[in-house]
Design a protein around this motif. Structure first.
Motif, PDB file in Angstrom:
ATOM      1  N   GLY A 274     -65.787 -22.596  31.091  1.00 31.37           N
ATOM      2  CA  GLY A 274     -67.006 -22.996  31.777  1.00 31.37           C
ATOM      3  C   GLY A 274     -67.508 -21.820  32.591  1.00 31.37           C
ATOM      4  N   HIS A 275     -68.558 -22.037  33.349  1.00 33.91           N
ATOM      5  CA  HIS A 275     -69.044 -20.985  34.235  1.00 33.91           C
ATOM      6  C   HIS A 275     -69.668 -21.616  35.475  1.00 33.91           C
ATOM      7  N   ARG A 276     -69.748 -20.804  36.488  1.00 38.22           N
ATOM      8  CA  ARG A 276     -70.394 -21.231  37.732  1.00 38.22           C
ATOM      9  C   ARG A 276     -71.691 -20.458  37.866  1.00 38.22           C
ATOM     10  N   ARG A 277     -72.758 -21.160  38.103  1.00 42.51           N
ATOM     11  CA  ARG A 277     -74.051 -20.481  38.221  1.00 42.51           C
ATOM     12  C   ARG A 277     -74.122 -19.610  39.469  1.00 42.51           C
ATOM     13  N   SER A 278     -73.370 -19.944  40.484  1.00 38.02           N
ATOM     14  CA  SER A 278     -73.445 -19.210  41.739  1.00 38.02           C
ATOM     15  C   SER A 278     -72.604 -17.932  41.743  1.00 38.02           C
ATOM     16  N   ARG A 279     -71.768 -17.743  40.745  1.00 39.53           N
ATOM     17  CA  ARG A 279     -70.898 -16.566  40.721  1.00 39.53           C
ATOM     18  C   ARG A 279     -71.632 -15.326  40.254  1.00 39.53           C
ATOM     19  N   ASN A 280     -71.158 -14.198  40.707  1.00 41.50           N
ATOM     20  CA  ASN A 280     -71.658 -12.905  40.260  1.00 41.50           C
ATOM     21  C   ASN A 280     -71.175 -12.692  38.819  1.00 41.50           C
ATOM     22  N   PRO A 281     -72.070 -12.465  37.858  1.00 39.70           N
ATOM     23  CA  PRO A 281     -71.645 -12.322  36.469  1.00 39.70           C
ATOM     24  C   PRO A 281     -70.688 -11.159  36.233  1.00 39.70           C
ATOM     25  N   ARG A 282     -70.701 -10.188  37.096  1.00 36.56           N
ATOM     26  CA  ARG A 282     -69.786  -9.054  36.929  1.00 36.56           C
ATOM     27  C   ARG A 282     -68.348  -9.436  37.248  1.00 36.56           C
ATOM     28  N   ARG A 283     -68.172 -10.518  37.995  1.00 32.12           N
ATOM     29  CA  ARG A 283     -66.827 -10.945  38.365  1.00 32.12           C
ATOM     30  C   ARG A 283     -66.399 -12.180  37.583  1.00 32.12           C
ATOM     31  N   SER A 284     -67.109 -12.545  36.557  1.00 36.62           N
ATOM     32  CA  SER A 284     -66.818 -13.780  35.849  1.00 36.62           C
ATOM     33  C   SER A 284     -65.484 -13.695  35.110  1.00 36.62           C
ATOM     34  N   LEU A 285     -64.856 -14.842  34.966  1.00 39.09           N
ATOM     35  CA  LEU A 285     -63.582 -14.918  34.258  1.00 39.09           C
ATOM     36  C   LEU A 285     -63.760 -14.492  32.803  1.00 39.09           C
ATOM     37  N   ALA A 286     -64.833 -14.916  32.170  1.00 36.93           N
ATOM     38  CA  ALA A 286     -65.078 -14.546  30.772  1.00 36.93           C
ATOM     39  C   ALA A 286     -65.169 -13.042  30.609  1.00 36.93           C
ATOM     40  N   ARG A 287     -65.845 -12.400  31.517  1.00 36.61           N
ATOM     41  CA  ARG A 287     -65.987 -10.937  31.447  1.00 36.61           C
ATOM     42  C   ARG A 287     -64.632 -10.245  31.623  1.00 36.61           C
ATOM     43  N   ARG A 288     -63.854 -10.716  32.587  1.00 33.15           N
ATOM     44  CA  ARG A 288     -62.531 -10.118  32.817  1.00 33.15           C
ATOM     45  C   ARG A 288     -61.609 -10.335  31.614  1.00 33.15           C
ATOM     46  N   LEU A 289     -61.673 -11.532  31.016  1.00 31.97           N
ATOM     47  CA  LEU A 289     -60.858 -11.797  29.832  1.00 31.97           C
ATOM     48  C   LEU A 289     -61.251 -10.879  28.675  1.00 31.97           C
ATOM     49  N   ALA A 290     -62.545 -10.710  28.474  1.00 33.02           N
ATOM     50  CA  ALA A 290     -63.017  -9.852  27.385  1.00 33.02           C
ATOM     51  C   ALA A 290     -62.596  -8.413  27.591  1.00 33.02           C
ATOM     52  N   MET A 291     -62.579  -7.960  28.824  1.00 36.68           N
ATOM     53  CA  MET A 291     -62.201  -6.577  29.106  1.00 36.68           C
ATOM     54  C   MET A 291     -60.708  -6.330  28.938  1.00 36.68           C
ATOM     55  N   LYS A 292     -59.886  -7.346  29.213  1.00 36.33           N
ATOM     56  CA  LYS A 292     -58.430  -7.178  29.151  1.00 36.33           C
ATOM     57  C   LYS A 292     -57.793  -7.673  27.859  1.00 36.33           C
ATOM     58  N   ALA A 293     -58.554  -8.385  27.035  1.00 34.92           N
ATOM     59  CA  ALA A 293     -57.977  -8.984  25.820  1.00 34.92           C
ATOM     60  C   ALA A 293     -57.456  -7.914  24.868  1.00 34.92           C
TER      61      ALA A 293
END
Length: 127
Positions: free
Chosen positions: A107-126
Protein backbone atom coordinates in the motif's frame (compact mmCIF):
# COMPACT_ATOMS: atom_id res chain seq x y z
CA UNK A 1 -11.72 -26.77 -21.25
CA UNK A 2 -9.55 -27.02 -18.12
CA UNK A 3 -11.19 -26.97 -14.68
CA UNK A 4 -10.74 -23.54 -13.04
CA UNK A 5 -8.42 -24.84 -10.30
CA UNK A 6 -6.13 -26.57 -12.77
CA UNK A 7 -6.20 -23.54 -15.05
CA UNK A 8 -5.22 -21.28 -12.13
CA UNK A 9 -2.38 -23.59 -11.15
CA UNK A 10 -1.02 -23.75 -14.68
CA UNK A 11 -1.66 -20.21 -15.89
CA UNK A 12 -1.15 -17.90 -12.91
CA UNK A 13 1.61 -15.47 -13.92
CA UNK A 14 2.67 -15.09 -10.28
CA UNK A 15 2.66 -18.27 -8.23
CA UNK A 16 3.84 -16.61 -5.00
CA UNK A 17 2.79 -13.16 -3.82
CA UNK A 18 3.59 -11.28 -0.65
CA UNK A 19 0.88 -8.97 0.69
CA UNK A 20 2.53 -6.47 3.06
CA UNK A 21 -0.50 -5.67 5.19
CA UNK A 22 -0.70 -2.47 7.23
CA UNK A 23 -3.16 -2.92 10.09
CA UNK A 24 -4.95 0.33 9.29
CA UNK A 25 -7.86 1.36 7.09
CA UNK A 26 -5.36 1.89 4.26
CA UNK A 27 -4.90 -1.89 4.13
CA UNK A 28 -8.52 -2.51 3.11
CA UNK A 29 -7.98 -1.24 -0.43
CA UNK A 30 -4.88 -3.38 -0.74
CA UNK A 31 -6.85 -6.44 0.39
CA UNK A 32 -9.55 -5.76 -2.20
CA UNK A 33 -6.89 -5.39 -4.92
CA UNK A 34 -5.34 -8.70 -3.88
CA UNK A 35 -8.78 -10.35 -3.96
CA UNK A 36 -9.21 -9.09 -7.52
CA UNK A 37 -5.82 -10.46 -8.57
CA UNK A 38 -6.69 -13.85 -7.07
CA UNK A 39 -10.10 -13.96 -8.78
CA UNK A 40 -8.53 -13.12 -12.12
CA UNK A 41 -5.98 -15.88 -11.63
CA UNK A 42 -3.03 -13.48 -11.64
CA UNK A 43 -1.86 -14.60 -8.18
CA UNK A 44 -2.07 -18.06 -6.66
CA UNK A 45 -0.12 -18.38 -3.39
CA UNK A 46 -0.54 -15.38 -1.04
CA UNK A 47 1.65 -14.83 2.01
CA UNK A 48 0.27 -12.04 4.19
CA UNK A 49 2.96 -10.34 6.27
CA UNK A 50 3.07 -7.55 8.81
CA UNK A 51 6.38 -6.21 10.09
CA UNK A 52 6.76 -5.09 13.72
CA UNK A 53 9.69 -3.62 15.59
CA UNK A 54 11.91 -6.10 17.39
CA UNK A 55 10.96 -6.98 20.94
CA UNK A 56 7.20 -6.74 20.60
CA UNK A 57 5.59 -9.37 22.79
CA UNK A 58 2.10 -9.46 21.29
CA UNK A 59 2.90 -11.30 18.05
CA UNK A 60 -0.02 -13.71 18.50
CA UNK A 61 -2.46 -10.83 18.83
CA UNK A 62 -1.07 -9.22 15.68
CA UNK A 63 -1.42 -12.48 13.72
CA UNK A 64 -5.05 -12.87 14.81
CA UNK A 65 -5.72 -9.22 13.94
CA UNK A 66 -4.32 -9.87 10.46
CA UNK A 67 -6.62 -12.86 10.03
CA UNK A 68 -9.66 -10.90 11.20
CA UNK A 69 -8.79 -7.98 8.89
CA UNK A 70 -8.65 -10.31 5.89
CA UNK A 71 -11.66 -12.32 7.11
CA UNK A 72 -13.52 -14.08 4.34
CA UNK A 73 -12.53 -11.53 1.72
CA UNK A 74 -9.54 -13.45 0.43
CA UNK A 75 -10.30 -17.04 -0.49
CA UNK A 76 -7.15 -18.87 -1.45
CA UNK A 77 -6.02 -22.43 -0.96
CA UNK A 78 -2.56 -21.10 -0.31
CA UNK A 79 -3.09 -18.26 2.15
CA UNK A 80 -0.72 -17.94 5.11
CA UNK A 81 -0.03 -15.27 7.74
CA UNK A 82 3.40 -14.21 9.00
CA UNK A 83 4.52 -11.61 11.53
CA UNK A 84 8.07 -10.44 10.87
CA UNK A 85 10.34 -8.51 13.22
CA UNK A 86 12.87 -5.82 12.39
CA UNK A 87 13.33 -3.15 9.75
CA UNK A 88 10.45 -3.27 7.24
CA UNK A 89 12.63 -3.12 4.15
CA UNK A 90 15.10 -5.78 5.29
CA UNK A 91 12.42 -8.08 6.72
CA UNK A 92 10.33 -8.00 3.54
CA UNK A 93 13.37 -8.57 1.31
CA UNK A 94 14.65 -11.43 3.46
CA UNK A 95 11.21 -13.10 3.54
CA UNK A 96 10.81 -12.61 -0.22
CA UNK A 97 14.11 -14.32 -0.96
CA UNK A 98 13.55 -17.17 1.52
CA UNK A 99 10.06 -17.93 0.13
CA UNK A 100 10.86 -17.21 -3.54
CA UNK A 101 8.23 -14.46 -3.75
CA UNK A 102 7.57 -13.26 -7.30
CA UNK A 103 5.51 -10.12 -6.60
CA UNK A 104 5.18 -7.86 -3.55
CA UNK A 105 1.89 -6.02 -3.03
CA UNK A 106 2.27 -2.81 -1.01
CA UNK A 107 0.00 0.00 0.00
CA UNK A 108 1.06 3.62 0.20
CA UNK A 109 0.45 6.68 2.27
CA UNK A 110 -0.43 9.85 0.45
CA UNK A 111 1.17 11.99 3.13
CA UNK A 112 4.60 10.34 2.89
CA UNK A 113 7.53 11.73 0.99
CA UNK A 114 7.85 9.55 -2.15
CA UNK A 115 11.62 9.51 -1.80
CA UNK A 116 11.29 7.68 1.51
CA UNK A 117 8.60 5.24 0.43
CA UNK A 118 8.89 1.57 1.29
CA UNK A 119 8.38 0.59 -2.36
CA UNK A 120 11.27 2.78 -3.45
CA UNK A 121 13.58 1.40 -0.76
CA UNK A 122 12.63 -2.18 -1.67
CA UNK A 123 13.30 -1.54 -5.35
CA UNK A 124 16.70 -0.05 -4.58
CA UNK A 125 17.80 -2.93 -2.32
CA UNK A 126 16.18 -5.88 -4.12
CA UNK A 127 18.54 -8.53 -5.48
Amino acid sequence: MLPRVLYTLLMAPYRKALLALPLTDAGLGLIEYTVLLCRLGVVHDVKVVHVVTEGMTELGRIASEMESTIGDRLQSNRLSYHVLEGDRTDAILRFSVEHEIEIVLLGHRRSRNPRRSLARRLAMKAP
